[in-house]
Design a protein around this motif. Structure first.
Motif, PDB file in Angstrom:
ATOM      1  N   GLU A 190       0.870  -1.169   0.000  1.00 10.94           N
ATOM      2  CA  GLU A 190       0.000   0.000   0.000  1.00 10.94           C
ATOM      3  C   GLU A 190       0.913   1.228   0.000  1.00 10.94           C
ATOM      4  OE1 GLU A 190      -2.197   2.507  -0.601  1.00 10.94           O
ATOM      5  OE2 GLU A 190      -3.512   0.775  -0.202  1.00 10.94           O
ATOM      6  N   SER A 191       0.994   1.911  -1.117  1.00 11.41           N
ATOM      7  CA  SER A 191       1.931   3.020  -1.268  1.00 11.41           C
ATOM      8  C   SER A 191       1.352   4.365  -0.853  1.00 11.41           C
ATOM      9  CB  SER A 191       2.411   3.106  -2.722  1.00 11.41           C
ATOM     10  OG  SER A 191       1.310   3.278  -3.604  1.00 11.41           O
ATOM     11  N   ASN A 192       0.052   4.410  -0.605  1.00 10.39           N
ATOM     12  CA  ASN A 192      -0.589   5.653  -0.191  1.00 10.39           C
ATOM     13  C   ASN A 192      -0.448   5.799   1.324  1.00 10.39           C
ATOM     14  OD1 ASN A 192      -2.632   7.571   0.695  1.00 10.39           O
ATOM     15  ND2 ASN A 192      -3.486   7.443  -1.370  1.00 10.39           N
ATOM     16  N   ASP A 193       0.360   6.760   1.757  1.00 10.71           N
ATOM     17  CA  ASP A 193       0.620   6.924   3.186  1.00 10.71           C
ATOM     18  C   ASP A 193      -0.638   7.274   3.971  1.00 10.71           C
ATOM     19  OD1 ASP A 193       3.296   6.305   2.907  1.00 10.71           O
ATOM     20  OD2 ASP A 193       3.937   8.393   2.703  1.00 10.71           O
ATOM     21  N   THR A 194      -1.539   8.024   3.359  1.00  8.09           N
ATOM     22  CA  THR A 194      -2.785   8.376   4.038  1.00  8.09           C
ATOM     23  C   THR A 194      -3.621   7.136   4.307  1.00  8.09           C
ATOM     24  OG1 THR A 194      -2.813  10.578   3.022  1.00  8.09           O
ATOM     25  CG2 THR A 194      -4.896   9.739   3.899  1.00  8.09           C
ATOM     26  N   VAL A 195      -3.705   6.251   3.324  1.00  5.84           N
ATOM     27  CA  VAL A 195      -4.442   4.995   3.492  1.00  5.84           C
ATOM     28  C   VAL A 195      -3.775   4.132   4.556  1.00  5.84           C
ATOM     29  CG1 VAL A 195      -5.160   2.853   2.363  1.00  5.84           C
ATOM     30  CG2 VAL A 195      -5.362   5.036   1.150  1.00  5.84           C
ATOM     31  N   ALA A 196      -2.447   4.077   4.543  1.00  6.92           N
ATOM     32  CA  ALA A 196      -1.722   3.264   5.522  1.00  6.92           C
ATOM     33  C   ALA A 196      -1.953   3.785   6.943  1.00  6.92           C
ATOM     34  CB  ALA A 196      -0.231   3.253   5.196  1.00  6.92           C
ATOM     35  N   ALA A 226       0.066  -2.490   8.153  1.00  6.36           N
ATOM     36  CA  ALA A 226      -0.752  -1.344   7.753  1.00  6.36           C
ATOM     37  C   ALA A 226      -0.400  -0.888   6.343  1.00  6.36           C
ATOM     38  CB  ALA A 226      -0.569  -0.199   8.742  1.00  6.36           C
ATOM     39  N   LYS A 227       0.865  -1.061   5.947  1.00  8.64           N
ATOM     40  CA  LYS A 227       1.292  -0.653   4.610  1.00  8.64           C
ATOM     41  C   LYS A 227       1.141  -1.795   3.612  1.00  8.64           C
ATOM     42  CE  LYS A 227       4.231   3.256   5.694  1.00  8.64           C
ATOM     43  NZ  LYS A 227       5.536   3.931   5.482  1.00  8.64           N
ATOM     44  N   SER A 228       0.125  -2.605   3.810  1.00  8.90           N
ATOM     45  CA  SER A 228      -0.219  -3.642   2.826  1.00  8.90           C
ATOM     46  C   SER A 228      -1.705  -3.545   2.526  1.00  8.90           C
ATOM     47  CB  SER A 228       0.116  -5.039   3.349  1.00  8.90           C
ATOM     48  OG  SER A 228      -0.823  -5.451   4.337  1.00  8.90           O
ATOM     49  N   LYS A 229      -2.080  -3.925   1.326  1.00 13.68           N
ATOM     50  CA  LYS A 229      -3.484  -3.885   0.938  1.00 13.68           C
ATOM     51  C   LYS A 229      -4.293  -4.985   1.619  1.00 13.68           C
ATOM     52  CE  LYS A 229      -2.804  -1.465  -3.428  1.00 13.68           C
ATOM     53  NZ  LYS A 229      -3.480  -0.232  -2.943  1.00 13.68           N
ATOM     54  N   GLU A 230      -3.591  -5.880   2.331  1.00 11.56           N
ATOM     55  CA  GLU A 230      -4.264  -6.929   3.081  1.00 11.56           C
ATOM     56  C   GLU A 230      -4.542  -6.514   4.518  1.00 11.56           C
ATOM     57  OE1 GLU A 230      -3.121  -8.387  -0.559  1.00 11.56           O
ATOM     58  OE2 GLU A 230      -1.781  -7.438   0.894  1.00 11.56           O
ATOM     59  N   SER A 231      -4.196  -5.275   4.891  1.00  9.72           N
ATOM     60  CA  SER A 231      -4.531  -4.787   6.229  1.00  9.72           C
ATOM     61  C   SER A 231      -5.999  -5.057   6.512  1.00  9.72           C
ATOM     62  CB  SER A 231      -4.257  -3.285   6.330  1.00  9.72           C
ATOM     63  OG  SER A 231      -4.872  -2.744   7.484  1.00  9.72           O
ATOM     64  N   GLN A 298      14.691  -1.425  -1.780  1.00 10.28           N
ATOM     65  CA  GLN A 298      15.616  -2.314  -2.496  1.00 10.28           C
ATOM     66  C   GLN A 298      14.914  -3.048  -3.632  1.00 10.28           C
ATOM     67  OE1 GLN A 298      17.663  -5.191   0.007  1.00 10.28           O
ATOM     68  NE2 GLN A 298      17.955  -6.563  -1.714  1.00 10.28           N
ATOM     69  N   TRP A 299      13.695  -3.506  -3.385  1.00  8.87           N
ATOM     70  CA  TRP A 299      12.949  -4.271  -4.394  1.00  8.87           C
ATOM     71  C   TRP A 299      12.153  -3.381  -5.335  1.00  8.87           C
ATOM     72  CZ3 TRP A 299      10.661  -7.531   0.127  1.00  8.87           C
ATOM     73  CH2 TRP A 299      11.615  -8.436   0.584  1.00  8.87           C
ATOM     74  N   ARG A 300      12.183  -2.077  -5.077  1.00  2.00           N
ATOM     75  CA  ARG A 300      11.469  -1.113  -5.910  1.00  2.00           C
ATOM     76  C   ARG A 300       9.990  -1.469  -6.010  1.00  2.00           C
ATOM     77  NH1 ARG A 300      14.930   2.219  -7.744  1.00  2.00           N
ATOM     78  NH2 ARG A 300      13.314   3.236  -9.000  1.00  2.00           N
ATOM     79  N   LEU A 301       9.366  -1.755  -4.847  1.00  2.00           N
ATOM     80  CA  LEU A 301       7.956  -2.113  -4.840  1.00  2.00           C
ATOM     81  C   LEU A 301       7.100  -0.875  -5.090  1.00  2.00           C
ATOM     82  CD1 LEU A 301       7.677  -4.544  -1.782  1.00  2.00           C
ATOM     83  CD2 LEU A 301       7.982  -5.122  -4.200  1.00  2.00           C
ATOM     84  N   GLY A 304       0.678  -1.915  -5.007  1.00  2.00           N
ATOM     85  CA  GLY A 304       0.077  -3.144  -5.520  1.00  2.00           C
ATOM     86  C   GLY A 304       1.060  -4.253  -5.802  1.00  2.00           C
ATOM     87  N   ASP A 305       2.370  -3.985  -5.740  1.00  2.00           N
ATOM     88  CA  ASP A 305       3.362  -5.039  -5.975  1.00  2.00           C
ATOM     89  C   ASP A 305       3.347  -6.050  -4.829  1.00  2.00           C
ATOM     90  OD1 ASP A 305       4.135  -3.979  -8.357  1.00  2.00           O
ATOM     91  OD2 ASP A 305       6.056  -3.184  -7.665  1.00  2.00           O
ATOM     92  N   ALA A 306       3.572  -7.325  -5.175  1.00  2.00           N
ATOM     93  CA  ALA A 306       3.431  -8.422  -4.220  1.00  2.00           C
ATOM     94  C   ALA A 306       4.758  -8.784  -3.565  1.00  2.00           C
ATOM     95  CB  ALA A 306       2.855  -9.649  -4.928  1.00  2.00           C
ATOM     96  N   TYR A 307       4.658  -9.322  -2.346  1.00  2.00           N
ATOM     97  CA  TYR A 307       5.820  -9.888  -1.656  1.00  2.00           C
ATOM     98  C   TYR A 307       5.335 -10.905  -0.623  1.00  2.00           C
ATOM     99  CZ  TYR A 307       4.529  -6.578   2.057  1.00  2.00           C
ATOM    100  OH  TYR A 307       3.843  -5.881   3.015  1.00  2.00           O
ATOM    101  N   TRP A 308       6.175 -11.891  -0.364  1.00  2.00           N
ATOM    102  CA  TRP A 308       5.901 -12.900   0.660  1.00  2.00           C
ATOM    103  C   TRP A 308       6.531 -12.463   1.980  1.00  2.00           C
ATOM    104  CZ3 TRP A 308       2.388 -16.263  -0.882  1.00  2.00           C
ATOM    105  CH2 TRP A 308       2.344 -16.646  -2.221  1.00  2.00           C
ATOM    106  N   VAL A 309       6.075 -13.059   3.075  1.00  2.00           N
ATOM    107  CA  VAL A 309       6.646 -12.807   4.400  1.00  2.00           C
ATOM    108  C   VAL A 309       7.046 -14.138   5.000  1.00  2.00           C
ATOM    109  CG1 VAL A 309       6.294 -11.827   6.693  1.00  2.00           C
ATOM    110  CG2 VAL A 309       5.205 -10.760   4.701  1.00  2.00           C
ATOM    111  N   ASP A 310       8.337 -14.298   5.286  1.00  2.00           N
ATOM    112  CA  ASP A 310       8.869 -15.548   5.835  1.00  2.00           C
ATOM    113  C   ASP A 310       9.168 -15.336   7.327  1.00  2.00           C
ATOM    114  OD1 ASP A 310      10.195 -17.831   6.552  1.00  2.00           O
ATOM    115  OD2 ASP A 310      11.848 -17.609   5.126  1.00  2.00           O
TER     116      ASP A 310
END
Length: 315
Positions: A190-196, A226-231, A298-301, A304-310
């Motif tokens: 989620e790149s929108n700081d207001t939404v986050a 909070a900075k993910s669209k899955e919040s 670093q990943w230039r997300l 809406g760009d996806a990433y996993w969490v390990d």
């Protein structure tokens, strides 16, 4: 595996066939606009006259040419090969623009030849969007390139063990298994700081109280981030009180442990919850948040760009 058939042009006769293993690795780890591609080829099997050896040539197009520059291929011109021969080398490419946004598209053609007989095999972005390279200046005001098809993994460092346990337990107990590769779906930036900020305000609302047993200063730690669209706030949650609830406590030996309040009653965290929050130590909460911020750059997300969490669940 590339498969080519060499046909005699005058007669249409099949002169021979070749099967070749091809491995490619595009490296966009640099923070600038330059990126390389390692190319490896191995002749696995041949038939007919190709048993005597033949030539291979590889060419690549990086389009649009106005945005993409590239050096010579991994080898120059047709190269002699035979059964089990290996060839390798590197392409150097670069984004010509230093601002804006471009999608570079890679295409390849391998040509095998013997005398006047030729056969070719082509692949690239026309078949698979994985052969796209995205270049932009929209992350941290630095120009760079990434493979948008690749989904990176945020590894929660072991030095943030409490947050690591917390995220791992949420991923295991929540039926959606957020961000857990092989079990659930990835998180998306989620790149929108207001939404986050709004996400955090809903999950960590006035119903949150830091547990007095959590070392001060305790903080509200939410997952999915909070900075993910899955919040949970973007999944319809209106208050963090409906999330799974955790706390960090100090046991009688002085050790810090992550606790789910219902554990003593033999209860598990609700699997249908859309979010979780924890009374977490400041160092773990802010440490994981900082790690996510650094990896985002670093990943230039982009949004809406996806990433996993390990969080260690697959170990």
């Amino acid at each position: 595996m590339a498969h080519v058939k060499l046909i005699v042009p005058q007669t249409g006769e099949l002169l021979g066939e070749a099967w070749l293993t091809i491995n490619q690795q595009i490296d966009t780890k640099n923070t600038d606009v330059n990126f390389g591609e390692d190319f490896f080829l191995r002749v696995q099997a041949v038939t007919g006259l190709l048993i005597n050896g033949f030539n291979v040539e590889i060419k690549s197009e990086c389009a649009p040419k106005a945005a993409c520059g590239q050096g010579q291929g991994p080898w120059t011109g047709p190269a002699p090969v035979a059964l089990l021969t290996e060839k390798e080398g590197t392409w150097q490419r670069y984004w010509k623009n230093t601002t804006g946004f471009d999608t570079l598209m890679l295409e390849y053609t391998l040509t095998a030849s013997y005398a006047n007989a030729k056969g070719s095999y082509s692949w690239g972005v026309s078949q698979n969007s994985g052969w796209q390279v995205r270049c932009d200046k929209q992350v941290a005001n630095n120009s760079g390139c990434v493979i948008p098809k690749y989904t990176p993994t945020l590894k929660i460092p072991s030095r943030y063990n409490l947050a690591r346990q917390y995220i791992g337990m949420v991923q295991a107990s929540m039926s959606s298994h957020p961000g857990w590769e092989g079990k659930g779906q990835p998180l998306h930036r989620e790149s929108n700081d207001t939404v986050a900020r709004n996400n955090r305000g809903i999950i960590c609302d006035s119903t949150f109280t830091a547990d007095p047993a959590t070392p001060s200063p305790a903080q509200c730690d939410e997952f999915p981030f909070a900075k993910s669209k899955e919040s949970g706030a973007q999944q319809g949650v209106t208050s963090g009180k409906s999330c799974q609830q955790y706390m960090v406590l100090k046991d009688h030996l002085g050790n810090l442990d992550l606790v789910w309040p219902g554990l003593n009653q033999g209860k598990m965290p609700p699997a249908n919850a859309k979010c979780a929050r924890a009374s977490m130590t400041k160092v773990d909460n802010e440490g994981v948040g900082g790690e996510l911020g650094r990896k985002t750059k670093q990943w230039r997300l982009l949004g809406g760009d996806a990433y996993w969490v390990d969080a260690g669940n697959n170990q």
